[in-house]
Write a protein that holds these residues in place. Structure first.
Motif, PDB file in Angstrom:
ATOM      1  N   GLN A 389       0.826  -1.211   0.000  1.00 20.63           N
ATOM      2  CA  GLN A 389       0.000   0.000   0.000  1.00 20.63           C
ATOM      3  C   GLN A 389       0.854   1.252   0.000  1.00 20.63           C
ATOM      4  O   GLN A 389       0.542   2.235  -0.672  1.00 20.63           O
ATOM      5  CB  GLN A 389      -0.937  -0.022   1.213  1.00 20.63           C
ATOM      6  CG  GLN A 389      -2.009  -1.102   1.148  1.00 20.63           C
ATOM      7  CD  GLN A 389      -2.868  -1.122   2.399  1.00 20.63           C
ATOM      8  OE1 GLN A 389      -2.648  -0.330   3.325  1.00 20.63           O
ATOM      9  NE2 GLN A 389      -3.833  -2.024   2.435  1.00 20.63           N
ATOM     10  N   SER A 391       3.925   1.576  -1.192  1.00 26.65           N
ATOM     11  CA  SER A 391       4.532   1.739  -2.516  1.00 26.65           C
ATOM     12  C   SER A 391       3.507   2.221  -3.537  1.00 26.65           C
ATOM     13  O   SER A 391       3.822   3.039  -4.411  1.00 26.65           O
ATOM     14  CB  SER A 391       5.145   0.415  -2.972  1.00 26.65           C
ATOM     15  OG  SER A 391       4.156  -0.591  -3.076  1.00 26.65           O
ATOM     16  N   THR A 392       2.257   1.742  -3.392  1.00 25.80           N
ATOM     17  CA  THR A 392       1.196   2.196  -4.306  1.00 25.80           C
ATOM     18  C   THR A 392       0.912   3.683  -4.126  1.00 25.80           C
ATOM     19  O   THR A 392       0.745   4.422  -5.103  1.00 25.80           O
ATOM     20  CB  THR A 392      -0.076   1.373  -4.062  1.00 25.80           C
ATOM     21  OG1 THR A 392       0.217  -0.026  -4.207  1.00 25.80           O
ATOM     22  CG2 THR A 392      -1.163   1.767  -5.043  1.00 25.80           C
ATOM     23  N   LYS A 393       0.865   4.128  -2.868  1.00 29.85           N
ATOM     24  CA  LYS A 393       0.629   5.550  -2.609  1.00 29.85           C
ATOM     25  C   LYS A 393       1.761   6.407  -3.156  1.00 29.85           C
ATOM     26  O   LYS A 393       1.527   7.488  -3.705  1.00 29.85           O
ATOM     27  CB  LYS A 393       0.461   5.770  -1.112  1.00 29.85           C
ATOM     28  CG  LYS A 393      -0.844   5.220  -0.541  1.00 29.85           C
ATOM     29  CD  LYS A 393      -0.957   5.516   0.946  1.00 29.85           C
ATOM     30  CE  LYS A 393      -2.251   4.961   1.500  1.00 29.85           C
ATOM     31  NZ  LYS A 393      -2.391   5.231   2.962  1.00 29.85           N
ATOM     32  N   LEU A 394       2.996   5.920  -2.990  1.00 28.27           N
ATOM     33  CA  LEU A 394       4.125   6.689  -3.505  1.00 28.27           C
ATOM     34  C   LEU A 394       4.097   6.771  -5.028  1.00 28.27           C
ATOM     35  O   LEU A 394       4.432   7.805  -5.604  1.00 28.27           O
ATOM     36  CB  LEU A 394       5.435   6.044  -3.041  1.00 28.27           C
ATOM     37  CG  LEU A 394       5.722   6.120  -1.537  1.00 28.27           C
ATOM     38  CD1 LEU A 394       7.006   5.372  -1.201  1.00 28.27           C
ATOM     39  CD2 LEU A 394       5.835   7.571  -1.087  1.00 28.27           C
ATOM     40  N   ARG A 395       3.666   5.692  -5.681  1.00 27.73           N
ATOM     41  CA  ARG A 395       3.562   5.724  -7.137  1.00 27.73           C
ATOM     42  C   ARG A 395       2.484   6.702  -7.587  1.00 27.73           C
ATOM     43  O   ARG A 395       2.679   7.458  -8.529  1.00 27.73           O
ATOM     44  CB  ARG A 395       3.247   4.325  -7.658  1.00 27.73           C
ATOM     45  CG  ARG A 395       4.418   3.344  -7.547  1.00 27.73           C
ATOM     46  CD  ARG A 395       3.991   1.953  -7.982  1.00 27.73           C
ATOM     47  NE  ARG A 395       5.075   0.989  -7.834  1.00 27.73           N
ATOM     48  CZ  ARG A 395       4.948  -0.310  -8.070  1.00 27.73           C
ATOM     49  NH1 ARG A 395       3.774  -0.800  -8.486  1.00 27.73           N
ATOM     50  NH2 ARG A 395       5.973  -1.123  -7.897  1.00 27.73           N
ATOM     51  N   LYS A 396       1.326   6.675  -6.879  1.00 32.28           N
ATOM     52  CA  LYS A 396       0.250   7.598  -7.248  1.00 32.28           C
ATOM     53  C   LYS A 396       0.671   9.040  -7.017  1.00 32.28           C
ATOM     54  O   LYS A 396       0.261   9.940  -7.737  1.00 32.28           O
ATOM     55  CB  LYS A 396      -0.997   7.276  -6.433  1.00 32.28           C
ATOM     56  CG  LYS A 396      -1.669   5.966  -6.835  1.00 32.28           C
ATOM     57  CD  LYS A 396      -2.925   5.732  -6.018  1.00 32.28           C
ATOM     58  CE  LYS A 396      -3.621   4.443  -6.456  1.00 32.28           C
ATOM     59  NZ  LYS A 396      -4.850   4.183  -5.649  1.00 32.28           N
ATOM     60  N   ARG A 397       1.479   9.256  -5.998  1.00 33.25           N
ATOM     61  CA  ARG A 397       1.930  10.620  -5.722  1.00 33.25           C
ATOM     62  C   ARG A 397       2.915  11.107  -6.786  1.00 33.25           C
ATOM     63  O   ARG A 397       2.981  12.303  -7.097  1.00 33.25           O
ATOM     64  CB  ARG A 397       2.584  10.667  -4.339  1.00 33.25           C
ATOM     65  CG  ARG A 397       2.967  12.059  -3.879  1.00 33.25           C
ATOM     66  CD  ARG A 397       3.512  12.015  -2.476  1.00 33.25           C
ATOM     67  NE  ARG A 397       2.503  11.553  -1.540  1.00 33.25           N
ATOM     68  CZ  ARG A 397       2.721  11.386  -0.233  1.00 33.25           C
ATOM     69  NH1 ARG A 397       3.927  11.633   0.264  1.00 33.25           N
ATOM     70  NH2 ARG A 397       1.761  10.958   0.548  1.00 33.25           N
ATOM     71  N   ASP A 398       3.702  10.183  -7.334  1.00 35.96           N
ATOM     72  CA  ASP A 398       4.672  10.566  -8.357  1.00 35.96           C
ATOM     73  C   ASP A 398       4.050  10.694  -9.740  1.00 35.96           C
ATOM     74  O   ASP A 398       4.575  11.401 -10.585  1.00 35.96           O
ATOM     75  CB  ASP A 398       5.806   9.541  -8.424  1.00 35.96           C
ATOM     76  CG  ASP A 398       6.635   9.535  -7.152  1.00 35.96           C
ATOM     77  OD1 ASP A 398       6.587  10.561  -6.432  1.00 35.96           O
ATOM     78  OD2 ASP A 398       7.302   8.519  -6.874  1.00 35.96           O
ATOM     79  N   GLU A 399       2.923  10.016  -9.972  1.00 39.89           N
ATOM     80  CA  GLU A 399       2.305  10.055 -11.294  1.00 39.89           C
ATOM     81  C   GLU A 399       1.854  11.452 -11.711  1.00 39.89           C
ATOM     82  O   GLU A 399       2.131  11.879 -12.830  1.00 39.89           O
ATOM     83  CB  GLU A 399       1.128   9.077 -11.349  1.00 39.89           C
ATOM     84  CG  GLU A 399       1.578   7.622 -11.486  1.00 39.89           C
ATOM     85  CD  GLU A 399       0.395   6.678 -11.482  1.00 39.89           C
ATOM     86  OE1 GLU A 399      -0.741   7.191 -11.343  1.00 39.89           O
ATOM     87  OE2 GLU A 399       0.598   5.466 -11.603  1.00 39.89           O
ATOM     88  N   GLU A 402       4.863  13.454 -12.821  1.00 35.11           N
ATOM     89  CA  GLU A 402       5.350  13.033 -14.127  1.00 35.11           C
ATOM     90  C   GLU A 402       4.405  13.494 -15.228  1.00 35.11           C
ATOM     91  O   GLU A 402       4.817  13.954 -16.285  1.00 35.11           O
ATOM     92  CB  GLU A 402       5.505  11.514 -14.152  1.00 35.11           C
ATOM     93  CG  GLU A 402       6.595  11.006 -13.209  1.00 35.11           C
ATOM     94  CD  GLU A 402       6.660   9.484 -13.204  1.00 35.11           C
ATOM     95  OE1 GLU A 402       5.796   8.882 -13.884  1.00 35.11           O
ATOM     96  OE2 GLU A 402       7.542   8.921 -12.537  1.00 35.11           O
TER      97      GLU A 402
END
Length: 428
Positions: A389, A391-399, A402
C-alpha cells in the motif's frame, strides 16, 4: 498494526481530552467571523465547506496529538522497561557474589506479586467515579475464572500450573546468571518470542508467516553460535541450556494462558498475578527452608543476608512486570517489546566496563542475529500489505508530477512550434 492478544481495556483516566483542541477551534472561529464581516455572501456560500473542513481538521489534530502523546509515552516506556530488566539482571548477578541462593531469591521476588491487585484497586478508586469495595471488585474480577469464581478446582487446574511455570522461568534464568555473563543471558532469553510463535503455530493454529519462521531459524542459529563462541565448554553449555529452558518456560506460560484462560482485562490480570504471588508465598515457603537446612543453597547466617540487594532485585522485577503487563494502556505493545531487546546492548556495555565478557566475532554475530530475529517477530501480520500500500501511494503521488512534466514538455514544444511558424510568416 496487530492488536494485542489481551482484552485489556484502559482505565478511565487514560482517555484524557486534548486541551489544545479548544484553542485551535476558537482561533478558527474568530478568523471565520472576520472573513464573514468582510464578505457575507462568500462566507454564507462556504459555510458548509468550512464546517466540514473544520471537523476534518479537528479529527486530524486530535489523532495526531494522541499519536504523538502515545509515542512519547512509548519512548519513556522503552527506557523504563530496558532499565528495569537490565538493572534486575545486573543486580541479581551482583547479589549472587554475596548470597548464593537462586531459589530463595526467586521465591522472594515472586512473593511481591501479591501487591498487584492492591495497587490496581488503589488506582481504580482514584480514577473511577465508582467506589466499589475491595470485596466487590474482587468478586467482579473473579468472574474471569468462570461463573463459580475462584474455586479449589479452578485454583488447581488454572492457577497452580502457571505459578509453577512462573517459578521455573525465573529460577532457571537466575541459575543461568550464575554460569554465564548477563549479555549472553539477556540475548538468549530474547528467543522466547520465537518459541511463542512456534508454539502458537503448532498448538493454537495461528497464521503461518514466512518472516517469523526465518526469525525462529535465526534465533536457533544464534543459540548454536553462542555455544560455539565459548568453545563448547561444560560451564557455558549448562548456562546456555538453562537460559534456553527459561525462555521455553516463558513461552509455554504465554501460550497456555491464551489457550486455557484466553485474555484478561487489567483488573483480572492484576488479580491473577496476585493469586500467583500469594500461592507462591503460602505453598512454596517450605522449599527455601529445606534448601537452607540441607545446605543446597549456601547461606552463612540470616544476619548476613543482603536484604537491600534482594529488595532492589525484587522491586525492579516487579516494576518490569507492571510495565510489560499494563503498559499497553498508554503506548504500543511493540515499543514495550523493543525495551526488552534494548537491554542486550545495555548489559553488554556494563559487562564490557566491568570486564565480565570478552567479545569475539562469533559472539557478536550471535547476539546480532538473535536481536534481529526478535525484531522481525515484532512485524505485524499484514506487514507485506502495508509495504504494498505504501509503494502504491508513492507511485500515485509521483504520477501527477510526471504527468505535469509531460504536459509541460508538450506545451513547450507546441509553443516553440507556434513561435517558429509566426516568425516565418512575419519574414515573408
Amino acid at each position: 498494526m496487530k492488536k494485542h492478544s489481551a482484552r485489556v481495556a484502559p482505565l478511565s483516566a487514560c482517555s484524557t481530552p486534548v486541551l489544545t483542541l479548544t484553542k485551535l477551534e476558537g482561533e478558527d472561529r474568530s478568523r471565520e467571523n472576520v472573513v464573514g464581516t468582510a464578505d457575507a455572501q462568500s462566507a454564507g456560500a462556504a459555510g458548509t465547506e468550512s464546517g466540514s473542513s473544520k471537523r476534518r481538521l479537528h479529527c486530524c489534530i486530535r489523532v495526531t496529538t494522541v499519536q504523538i502523546k502515545k509515542a512519547l509515552w512509548g519512548v519513556a516506556m522503552v527506557i523504563c522497561v530496558c532499565s528495569s530488566w537490565a538493572g534486575s539482571t545486573q543486580l541479581a548477578k551482583l547479589t549472587f557474589k554475596q548470597f548464593d541462593a537462586p531459589f530463595t531469591l526467586t521465591w522472594f521476588a515472586a512473593s511481591w506479586n501479591c501487591l498487584f491487585f492492591p495497587l490496581y484497586y488503589i488506582g481504580h478508586i482514584c480514577k473511577s467515579p465508582e467506589r466499589p469495595t475491595p470485596r466487590q471488585r474482587f468478586r467482579e474480577c473473579c468472574r474471569f475464572f468462570g461463573d463459580d469464581g475462584l474455586t479449589p478446582k479452578v485454583f488447581l487446574t488454572k492457577v497452580a500450573p502457571f505459578g509453577l511455570l512462573w517459578i521455573l522461568t525465573n529460577y532457571l534464568y537466575l541459575q543461568a546468571l550464575r554460569k554465564i555473563n548477563t549479555t549472553d543471558v539477556s540475548a538468549l532469553f530474547c528467543c522466547n518470542k520465537a518459541f511463542v510463535f512456534l508454539l502458537s503455530w503448532i498448538v493454537l493454529r495461528d497464521r503461518f508467516m514466512g518472516v517469523r519462521i526465518v526469525a525462529a531459524i535465526l534465533a536457533i542459529a544464534g543459540i548454536v553460535m553462542m555455544t560455539y563462541a565459548d568453545g563448547f565448554h561444560s560451564h557455558s553449555v549448562i548456562g546456555i541450556a538453562l537460559v534456553v529452558a527459561s525462555a521455553s518456560m516463558s513461552a509455554l506460560y504465554k501460550v497456555l494462558f491464551k489457550m486455557v484462560l484466553g485474555s484478561a482485562k487489567f483488573g483480572e490480570a492484576a488479580l491473577f498475578l496476585s493469586i500467583v504471588g500469594c500461592a507462591n508465598f503460602v505453598f512454596i515457603s517450605f522449599v527455601p527452608v529445606i534448601l537452607y537446612f540441607t545446605h543446597v543453597e549456601h547461606i552463612s547466617s540470616l544476619a548476613d543476608i543482603p536484604w537491600a540487594h534482594l529488595c532492589a532485585v525484587s522491586a525492579l522485577l516487579f516494576a518490569f512486570n507492571i510495565l510489560v503487563n499494563f503498559g499497553i494502556a498508554i503506548t504500543y505493545p511493540t515499543l514495550i517489546s523493543l525495551g526488552i531487546v534494548l537491554s542486550v546492548p545495555v548489559n553488554a556495555m556494563v559487562d564490557l566496563y566491568t570486564g565480565e565478557i570478552q567479545f569475539n566475532t562469533v559472539r557478536l554475530i550471535a547476539v546480532f542475529i538473535i536481536c534481529l530475529g526478535f525484531l522481525m517477530l515484532l512485524l505485524p501480520e499484514d506487514w507485506d500489505q502495508c509495504i504494498i500500500q505504501l509503494s502504491t501511494k508513492l507511485r500515485k503521488r509521483d504520477e501527477p508530477a510526471e504527468g505535469s512534466m509531460e504536459a509541460g514538455a508538450a506545451t513547450g514544444l507546441n509553443w516553440r512550434g507556434r513561435s517558429r511558424t509566426s516568425m516565418s510568416t512575419f519574414a515573408h
